[in-house]
Design an enzyme around this catalytic site. Structure first.
Site, mmCIF file in Angstrom:
data_model
loop_
_atom_site.group_PDB
_atom_site.id
_atom_site.type_symbol
_atom_site.label_atom_id
_atom_site.label_comp_id
_atom_site.label_asym_id
_atom_site.label_seq_id
_atom_site.Cartn_x
_atom_site.Cartn_y
_atom_site.Cartn_z
ATOM 1 C CB SER A 136 -0.946 0.033 1.369
ATOM 2 O OG SER A 136 -1.725 1.215 1.449
ATOM 3 C CE1 TYR A 149 -4.131 -2.213 5.361
ATOM 4 C CE2 TYR A 149 -3.305 -0.094 4.717
ATOM 5 C CZ TYR A 149 -3.782 -1.148 4.292
ATOM 6 O OH TYR A 149 -4.112 -1.666 2.980
ATOM 7 C CE LYS A 153 -1.398 -3.856 3.324
ATOM 8 N NZ LYS A 153 -1.658 -5.038 2.580
HETATM 9 P P1 NDP Z 1 -11.303 -6.454 0.343
HETATM 10 O O1 NDP Z 1 -11.854 -6.257 2.081
HETATM 11 O O2 NDP Z 1 -12.041 -6.085 -0.551
HETATM 12 O O3 NDP Z 1 -10.764 -7.861 0.118
HETATM 13 C C1 NDP Z 1 -9.790 -8.526 0.895
HETATM 14 C C2 NDP Z 1 -10.046 -10.334 0.635
HETATM 15 O O4 NDP Z 1 -8.912 -10.907 1.580
HETATM 16 C C3 NDP Z 1 -11.144 -10.843 1.208
HETATM 17 O O5 NDP Z 1 -11.744 -11.649 0.196
HETATM 18 C C4 NDP Z 1 -11.059 -11.233 2.598
HETATM 19 O O6 NDP Z 1 -11.875 -12.436 2.797
HETATM 20 C C5 NDP Z 1 -9.557 -11.673 2.255
HETATM 21 N N1 NDP Z 1 -9.106 -12.149 3.685
HETATM 22 C C6 NDP Z 1 -8.814 -11.212 4.605
HETATM 23 N N2 NDP Z 1 -8.322 -11.756 5.777
HETATM 24 C C7 NDP Z 1 -8.251 -13.250 5.338
HETATM 25 C C8 NDP Z 1 -7.565 -14.310 5.967
HETATM 26 N N3 NDP Z 1 -7.142 -14.197 7.162
HETATM 27 N N4 NDP Z 1 -7.550 -15.536 5.473
HETATM 28 C C9 NDP Z 1 -7.863 -15.713 4.184
HETATM 29 N N5 NDP Z 1 -8.536 -14.532 3.256
HETATM 30 C C10 NDP Z 1 -8.698 -13.461 3.749
HETATM 31 O O7 NDP Z 1 -9.898 -5.803 0.410
HETATM 32 P P2 NDP Z 1 -9.133 -5.182 -0.819
HETATM 33 O O8 NDP Z 1 -9.229 -5.812 -2.101
HETATM 34 O O9 NDP Z 1 -9.405 -3.633 -1.072
HETATM 35 O O10 NDP Z 1 -7.477 -5.303 -0.597
HETATM 36 C C11 NDP Z 1 -6.640 -6.374 -1.104
HETATM 37 C C12 NDP Z 1 -5.245 -6.011 -0.712
HETATM 38 O O11 NDP Z 1 -4.973 -4.745 -1.125
HETATM 39 C C13 NDP Z 1 -4.917 -5.800 0.960
HETATM 40 O O12 NDP Z 1 -3.633 -6.535 1.040
HETATM 41 C C14 NDP Z 1 -5.015 -4.314 0.843
HETATM 42 O O13 NDP Z 1 -4.455 -4.144 2.216
HETATM 43 C C15 NDP Z 1 -4.482 -3.839 -0.180
HETATM 44 N N6 NDP Z 1 -4.656 -2.449 -0.216
HETATM 45 C C16 NDP Z 1 -6.157 -2.168 -0.408
HETATM 46 C C17 NDP Z 1 -6.396 -0.627 -0.617
HETATM 47 C C18 NDP Z 1 -7.792 -0.329 -0.764
HETATM 48 O O14 NDP Z 1 -8.027 0.960 -0.674
HETATM 49 N N7 NDP Z 1 -8.943 -0.927 -0.907
HETATM 50 C C19 NDP Z 1 -5.149 0.275 -0.906
HETATM 51 C C20 NDP Z 1 -3.973 -0.404 -0.878
HETATM 52 C C21 NDP Z 1 -3.829 -1.567 -0.405
HETATM 53 P P3 NDP Z 1 -13.312 -12.076 3.947
HETATM 54 O O15 NDP Z 1 -13.985 -11.157 3.247
HETATM 55 O O16 NDP Z 1 -13.965 -13.445 4.032
HETATM 56 O O17 NDP Z 1 -12.499 -11.387 5.185
#
Ligand code: NDP
Length: 244
Positions: A136, A149, A153
């Site tokens: 991020s 967070y 990262k």
């Molecule tokens: P979402 O919350 O939309 O999706 C995250 C996914 O990861 C979900 O399917 C969630 O499952 C899964 N997940 C979370 N924890 C676990 C776990 N312990 N075991 C297995 N699966 C897990 O997030 P984003 O798509 O926005 O984020 C994806 C990545 O991008 C992350 O690493 C985030 O930090 C990074 N990011 C996001 C930004 C943003 O603004 N959105 C900006 C910069 C980076 P469930 O829903 O079942 O928990």
């Protein structure tokens, strides 16, 4: 630029929603055989309905033993996207030990673990590989209420660099993408308030948040042989936020 992953096997974590789900579907469209890992079975069911060639694996990546068991039979993997992540937003003075552990377990420790499991196979087969960690802009810039967070990262960026250093000799490249805000479920958690969103957007030279596809396209590039000499980078997908 045409990217094909025909003949490759890819694994994407956090593939149930948001960036991970779109990445899994894009990889499948580019010809990869995809293993999708997440912790909510309903998300996997709908993903397989959308793309029948995807192999679903349901596991909570915060659980070390369960992850070990879930991934032991996934077979050889050439491309890994460590995308699963979570955020808990709290003022610094209110952060609890539980919240600290929860975030580090998923955002850092699980990346180390999943990468160890799959990179051991890549090394043994001698066929190389490419790993992309989803970091991020918050790894390199302080964001209010994001203490843990941001720390996870920041740790992930250094993990990416050390993995690149140690796995490079086996032709395994390791890079990260570092997006700005993307309006997924996680993005909405921090940035639904229009005032907050406007403040953040005003610091992005391109004047907008990233779309899911902006991040996916950078991930595909770093996974592909179009980036063959790129190793150990943290690639901003941030409209210029980190440049100023
Ligand atoms: P979402 O919350 O939309 O999706 C995250 C996914 O990861 C979900 O399917 C969630 O499952 C899964 N997940 C979370 N924890 C676990 C776990 N312990 N075991 C297995 N699966 C897990 O997030 P984003 O798509 O926005 O984020 C994806 C990545 O991008 C992350 O690493 C985030 O930090 C990074 N990011 C996001 C930004 C943003 O603004 N959105 C900006 C910069 C980076 P469930 O829903 O079942 O928990």
């Amino acid at each position: 630029m045409e990217i094909s992953f025909a003949g490759k096997r890819a694994l994407v974590t956090g593939a149930g929603k948001g960036i991970g789900r779109a990445t899994a579907l894009a990889l499948a469209r580019c010809g990869a055989k995809v293993v999708a890992v997440t912790r909510t079975q309903a998300d996997l069911n709908s993903l397989v309905q959308e793309c029948a060639s995807i192999t679903p694996v349901c596991v909570d990546l915060a659980d070390w033993e369960a992850t070990e068991a879930a991934l032991q039979d996934v077979g050889p993997i050439d491309l890994l996207v460590n995308n699963a992540g979570c955020a808990i937003l709290k003022p610094f003075l209110e952060v609890t030990p539980d919240q600290f552990d929860q975030l580090f377990n998923v955002n850092v420790k699980a990346v180390l673990h999943v990468s160890q499991i799959l990179a051991r196979g890549m090394k043994a087969r001698g066929s190389g590989g490419s790993i992309v960690n989803v970091s991020s802009q918050a790894s390199q810039c302080a964001v209010r209420d994001h203490a843990v967070y941001c720390a996870t990262k920041g740790a992930l960026d250094m993990l990416t660099k050390v993995m690149a250093l140690e796995l490079g000799p086996y032709k395994i490249r390791v890079n990260s993408v570092n997006p700005t805000v993307v309006m997924t479920d996680m993005g909405r958690l921090g940035w639904s308030d229009p005032k907050k969103a406007q403040t953040m957007m005003s610091r992005i030279p391109l004047g907008q948040f990233a779309e899911v596809d902006d991040v996916v396209n950078s991930i595909l590039f770093l996974l592909s042989d179009k980036s063959n000499m790129t190793n150990g980078v943290t690639l901003p997908v941030d409209g210029g936020f980190l440049a100023c």
